[in-house]
Design an enzyme around this catalytic site. Structure first.
Site, PDB file in Angstrom:
ATOM      1  N   GLU A  43      -3.568   5.732  12.035  1.00 36.39           N
ATOM      2  CA  GLU A  43      -2.977   4.642  12.381  1.00 36.39           C
ATOM      3  C   GLU A  43      -3.213   3.913  11.152  1.00 36.39           C
ATOM      4  O   GLU A  43      -3.089   2.760  11.337  1.00 36.39           O
ATOM      5  CB  GLU A  43      -3.260   3.975  13.886  1.00 36.39           C
ATOM      6  CG  GLU A  43      -2.560   5.135  15.173  1.00 36.39           C
ATOM      7  CD  GLU A  43      -3.171   4.975  15.886  1.00 36.39           C
ATOM      8  OE1 GLU A  43      -3.420   4.150  17.126  1.00 36.39           O
ATOM      9  OE2 GLU A  43      -3.641   5.913  16.793  1.00 36.39           O
ATOM     10  N   GLN A 103      -7.204 -15.915 -12.218  1.00 37.21           N
ATOM     11  CA  GLN A 103      -7.911 -15.445 -11.520  1.00 37.21           C
ATOM     12  C   GLN A 103      -7.732 -14.510 -10.570  1.00 37.21           C
ATOM     13  O   GLN A 103      -9.058 -13.916 -10.008  1.00 37.21           O
ATOM     14  CB  GLN A 103      -9.399 -16.594 -11.584  1.00 37.21           C
ATOM     15  CG  GLN A 103     -10.691 -16.260 -11.264  1.00 37.21           C
ATOM     16  CD  GLN A 103     -11.127 -16.965 -11.369  1.00 37.21           C
ATOM     17  OE1 GLN A 103     -11.506 -17.237 -12.481  1.00 37.21           O
ATOM     18  NE2 GLN A 103     -11.957 -17.979 -10.180  1.00 37.21           N
ATOM     19  N   THR A 135      16.310  14.974  11.438  1.00 37.48           N
ATOM     20  CA  THR A 135      17.222  13.872  11.428  1.00 37.48           C
ATOM     21  C   THR A 135      17.523  13.188  11.891  1.00 37.48           C
ATOM     22  O   THR A 135      17.741  13.644  13.581  1.00 37.48           O
ATOM     23  CB  THR A 135      18.264  14.157  10.438  1.00 37.48           C
ATOM     24  OG1 THR A 135      19.531  14.437  11.089  1.00 37.48           O
ATOM     25  CG2 THR A 135      17.966  15.615   9.574  1.00 37.48           C
ATOM     26  N   HIS A 136      17.430  11.898  11.685  1.00 38.22           N
ATOM     27  CA  HIS A 136      17.155  10.808  12.863  1.00 38.22           C
ATOM     28  C   HIS A 136      16.417  10.998  13.632  1.00 38.22           C
ATOM     29  O   HIS A 136      15.911  10.456  15.343  1.00 38.22           O
ATOM     30  CB  HIS A 136      18.682  10.534  13.281  1.00 38.22           C
ATOM     31  CG  HIS A 136      19.493  10.738  12.541  1.00 38.22           C
ATOM     32  ND1 HIS A 136      20.289   9.522  11.400  1.00 38.22           N
ATOM     33  CD2 HIS A 136      20.530  11.452  11.890  1.00 38.22           C
ATOM     34  CE1 HIS A 136      20.883   9.455  10.830  1.00 38.22           C
ATOM     35  NE2 HIS A 136      21.125  10.739  10.635  1.00 38.22           N
ATOM     36  N   ASN A 185     -11.320 -15.099 -21.676  1.00 36.85           N
ATOM     37  CA  ASN A 185      -9.427 -14.901 -21.763  1.00 36.85           C
ATOM     38  C   ASN A 185      -9.330 -13.354 -22.235  1.00 36.85           C
ATOM     39  O   ASN A 185      -8.581 -12.611 -21.357  1.00 36.85           O
ATOM     40  CB  ASN A 185      -8.137 -15.706 -22.445  1.00 36.85           C
ATOM     41  CG  ASN A 185      -8.640 -17.016 -21.439  1.00 36.85           C
ATOM     42  OD1 ASN A 185      -9.132 -17.350 -20.596  1.00 36.85           O
ATOM     43  ND2 ASN A 185      -8.309 -18.216 -22.391  1.00 36.85           N
ATOM     44  N   LYS A 217      -7.777 -10.955  -9.424  1.00 36.29           N
ATOM     45  CA  LYS A 217      -8.506  -9.749  -9.285  1.00 36.29           C
ATOM     46  C   LYS A 217      -8.890  -9.262  -7.980  1.00 36.29           C
ATOM     47  O   LYS A 217      -9.454  -8.297  -7.157  1.00 36.29           O
ATOM     48  CB  LYS A 217     -10.161  -9.851 -10.168  1.00 36.29           C
ATOM     49  CG  LYS A 217      -9.898  -9.906 -11.316  1.00 36.29           C
ATOM     50  CD  LYS A 217     -11.636 -10.920 -11.791  1.00 36.29           C
ATOM     51  CE  LYS A 217     -11.262 -11.732 -12.806  1.00 36.29           C
ATOM     52  NZ  LYS A 217     -10.266 -11.824 -13.060  1.00 36.29           N
ATOM     53  N   LYS A 265      -8.465  10.210  26.609  1.00 38.14           N
ATOM     54  CA  LYS A 265      -7.746  10.046  25.569  1.00 38.14           C
ATOM     55  C   LYS A 265      -8.203  10.664  24.204  1.00 38.14           C
ATOM     56  O   LYS A 265      -9.923  11.336  23.997  1.00 38.14           O
ATOM     57  CB  LYS A 265      -7.989   8.616  25.241  1.00 38.14           C
ATOM     58  CG  LYS A 265      -7.056   7.643  25.709  1.00 38.14           C
ATOM     59  CD  LYS A 265      -5.771   7.898  25.495  1.00 38.14           C
ATOM     60  CE  LYS A 265      -5.410   6.715  24.739  1.00 38.14           C
ATOM     61  NZ  LYS A 265      -4.531   6.125  24.648  1.00 38.14           N
ATOM     62  N   ASN A 302      -7.647   9.875  20.251  1.00 34.40           N
ATOM     63  CA  ASN A 302      -6.559   9.089  19.439  1.00 34.40           C
ATOM     64  C   ASN A 302      -6.870   8.793  17.882  1.00 34.40           C
ATOM     65  O   ASN A 302      -8.095   9.576  17.179  1.00 34.40           O
ATOM     66  CB  ASN A 302      -6.982   7.571  19.675  1.00 34.40           C
ATOM     67  CG  ASN A 302      -7.075   7.392  21.159  1.00 34.40           C
ATOM     68  OD1 ASN A 302      -5.663   7.706  21.647  1.00 34.40           O
ATOM     69  ND2 ASN A 302      -8.057   6.825  21.729  1.00 34.40           N
ATOM     70  N   SER A 321     -11.117   6.851  24.569  1.00 35.06           N
ATOM     71  CA  SER A 321     -11.085   5.141  24.534  1.00 35.06           C
ATOM     72  C   SER A 321     -12.226   4.670  25.524  1.00 35.06           C
ATOM     73  O   SER A 321     -13.162   6.066  25.532  1.00 35.06           O
ATOM     74  CB  SER A 321     -10.025   5.539  25.535  1.00 35.06           C
ATOM     75  OG  SER A 321     -10.153   4.664  26.750  1.00 35.06           O
ATOM     76  N   TYR A 323      -2.570 -18.179 -20.644  1.00 33.17           N
ATOM     77  CA  TYR A 323      -4.063 -17.587 -19.695  1.00 33.17           C
ATOM     78  C   TYR A 323      -3.958 -19.224 -19.050  1.00 33.17           C
ATOM     79  O   TYR A 323      -3.666 -20.255 -19.631  1.00 33.17           O
ATOM     80  CB  TYR A 323      -5.131 -17.632 -20.507  1.00 33.17           C
ATOM     81  CG  TYR A 323      -6.118 -17.530 -18.574  1.00 33.17           C
ATOM     82  CD1 TYR A 323      -6.859 -16.038 -17.815  1.00 33.17           C
ATOM     83  CD2 TYR A 323      -6.625 -19.112 -18.431  1.00 33.17           C
ATOM     84  CE1 TYR A 323      -7.239 -16.129 -17.612  1.00 33.17           C
ATOM     85  CE2 TYR A 323      -7.580 -18.846 -17.497  1.00 33.17           C
ATOM     86  CZ  TYR A 323      -7.414 -17.508 -16.758  1.00 33.17           C
ATOM     87  OH  TYR A 323      -9.017 -17.283 -15.876  1.00 33.17           O
TER      88      TYR A 323
HETATM   89  N1  ARG Z   1     -12.797 -16.018 -14.578  1.00 34.40           N
HETATM   90  C1  ARG Z   1     -11.804 -15.750 -14.972  1.00 34.40           C
HETATM   91  C2  ARG Z   1     -10.572 -14.948 -14.869  1.00 34.40           C
HETATM   92  O1  ARG Z   1     -11.263 -14.297 -13.508  1.00 34.40           O
HETATM   93  C3  ARG Z   1     -12.043 -15.770 -16.563  1.00 34.40           C
HETATM   94  C4  ARG Z   1     -11.118 -16.103 -17.722  1.00 34.40           C
HETATM   95  C5  ARG Z   1     -11.426 -17.231 -17.545  1.00 34.40           C
HETATM   96  N2  ARG Z   1     -11.840 -18.638 -18.913  1.00 34.40           N
HETATM   97  C6  ARG Z   1     -11.236 -19.336 -18.640  1.00 34.40           C
HETATM   98  N3  ARG Z   1     -10.722 -20.290 -20.230  1.00 34.40           N
HETATM   99  N4  ARG Z   1     -11.554 -19.943 -17.982  1.00 34.40           N
HETATM  100  O2  ARG Z   1      -9.570 -14.875 -14.914  1.00 34.40           O
END
Ligand code: ARG
Length: 455
Positions: free
Chosen positions: A287, A319, A152-153, A107, A322, A280, A282, A274, A314
């Protein structure tokens, strides 16, 4: 890892579902860096022996080298990168490897890893922003006297210089850098040593690991240390604002590149054709940047929503942080990498800009100011000019071509010098108020931004 407590292996589907290694593997280096600091601290405090510490340090160093050289492949069957590296270390050095996780939990480990990872990535984003600001400023300098309508606008409003318009973006992007700095400054405190949530009975030295890892101090509450993901949200907000700026800029580039505006032409190397329409060209890059803004906003909303109901400390829900933050970081970097060279190589069609500025009565404010400066109250002048504009429209002429006798019918305050006063060049060159559109003012803005970039 937890075979002691369990009598059955994890179900295969559950195992895959639980695993984060497919995406957290990118933090292998930060995980090793954190472990190196942790091991030295354990030895310094006499929690593990100096010999074990040496083995751990050598072992982790070798693992890092082997991953980077491609000799060691990260095993995607492991639950996460933390477990993989610990298991690999133990396989290589035996019992010493099993001592590394003393006074630590995944954690606090993961909380450290993400911070270290994002600290590096924020620096990368900052560098790319500087590069983009430099490209924008270079174009502004080249086009500081080019006149176009300001809108403007999306209606023609008043004449401005293209340098002025571009420098508006430079200012926004400078603030984006300072927003990243703010977020990183708050993020840069070490959660390491928070352990699972409650701290530890070992005599650890958290300040030591914090300093070794380049943090500005330790997180003062261990429950907060393992629960906090505001730093991800702050960075994702900063990324969202960067994308919002890039998206507005993109929208303008797309408009300006159209036949209808024809104010700029992007370089062939940053446009596509295109498959069916031979004529064209583009603005796909712009975009796509505009389009990718949606996913960066989406990631922010996703993580805010994930976190909103979580009890301390936690929870596995975390998780999910990420993939969201990694996708945002990758997207912002990819966008900035194409944006700067796209701007640098953009060709400005000054004649078309000027022609557009000649229509749309964008000097009407200046005509009202002409009367006001000769004593007429602004509201009365505003009304008269409105009537003159209507007359011009009905006669299919512009303010610059309406004869003086016609002007005189409205008020004797009009003299022949009015034509000079409402020329586009005068409208622009007289706007010397601080931050205004005159060339001198734009030069000051350019000088300011250049000085900021040197910091
Ligand atoms: N893979 C977990 C995460 O990304 C790591 C921490 C996990 N901790 C646990 N007590 N299960 O959050």
């Amino acid at each position: 890892m937890w075979a002691g407590r369990f009598s059955k292996a994890l179900d295969k589907k559950a195992d895959d579902f639980n695993s984060s290694i497919s995406f957290d593997c990118r933090m292998y280096k930060q995980d090793i860096t954190g472990s190196l600091a942790h091991a030295s601290m354990l030895a310094k405090q006499g929690i593990i022996s100096a010999e074990d510490c040496e083995k751990i340090i050598a072992g982790l160093g070798a693992i890092l080298e082997d991953i980077e050289s491609g000799k060691l492949e990260i095993d995607m069957n492991c639950e996460d990168i933390h477990m993989f590296i610990e298991a690999e270390l133990t396989a290589r050095i035996g019992d010493a490897g099993k001592r590394l996780h003393t006074a630590r939990s995944r954690n606090d480990q993961v909380a450290v890893d993400i911070r270290l990872y994002l600290r590096d990535k924020a620096a990368e984003v900052k560098e790319l922003l500087r590069e983009l600001i430099d490209a924008v400023t270079e174009q502004a300098e080249k086009n500081k006297a080019v006149i176009l309508p300001g809108y403007t606008h999306l209606q023609r409003a008043q004449p401005i210089t293209f340098g002025h318009h571009l420098m508006a973006y430079a200012m926004m992007l400078l603030r984006d850098i300072s927003r990243l700095d703010d977020a990183v400054a708050r993020m840069n405190y070490s959660p390491l040593g928070s352990c699972a949530l409650a701290g530890t009975t070992y005599n650890t030295d958290r300040a030591y690991t914090a300093e070794k890892l380049g943090f500005d101090g330790i997180m003062l509450n261990s429950i907060d240390g393992v629960s906090d993901r505001d730093f991800c949200l702050e960075l994702m907000s900063a990324f969202s604002i960067i994308m919002m700026h890039l998206s507005r800029f993109s929208e303008e580039i797309i408009l300006w590149s159209s036949w209808e505006f024809s104010f700029v032409e992007l370089d062939d190397s940053f446009t596509t054709g295109s498959s069916i329409m031979p004529q064209k060209k583009n603005s796909d890059m712009a975009e796509l940047v505009r389009g990718k803004t949606g996913r960066v906003y989406g990631n922010l909303m996703a993580l805010l929503t994930t976190l909103k109901g979580l009890p301390l400390a936690y929870n596995k829900d975390m998780q999910e942080d990420k993939e969201a933050i990694f996708d945002s970081v990758d997207t912002v970097i990819a966008c900035l990498e194409v944006f700067a060279p796209m701007i640098r190589t953009m060709r400005v069609k000054a004649d078309n800009m000027y022609r557009a500025a000649q229509g749309g009565f964008i000097n009407a404010t200046d005509l009202a100011d002409y009367l006001t400066k000769r004593g007429m109250p602004f509201r009365s002048a505003y009304k008269i000019v409105g009537q003159i504009v209507a007359e011009c429209i009905s006669k299919n002429c512009v303010l610059d071509t309406l004869p003086l006798e016609e002007y005189k019918k409205y008020t004797e305050l009009f003299e022949a010098d009015l034509f000079d006063e409402i020329s586009l060049e005068t409208c622009v060159s007289k706007r010397i108020s601080a931050g205004g559109t005159s060339v001198g003012s734009v030069e000051q803005q350019i000088a300011y931004v250049k000085k900021e970039l040197l910091k």
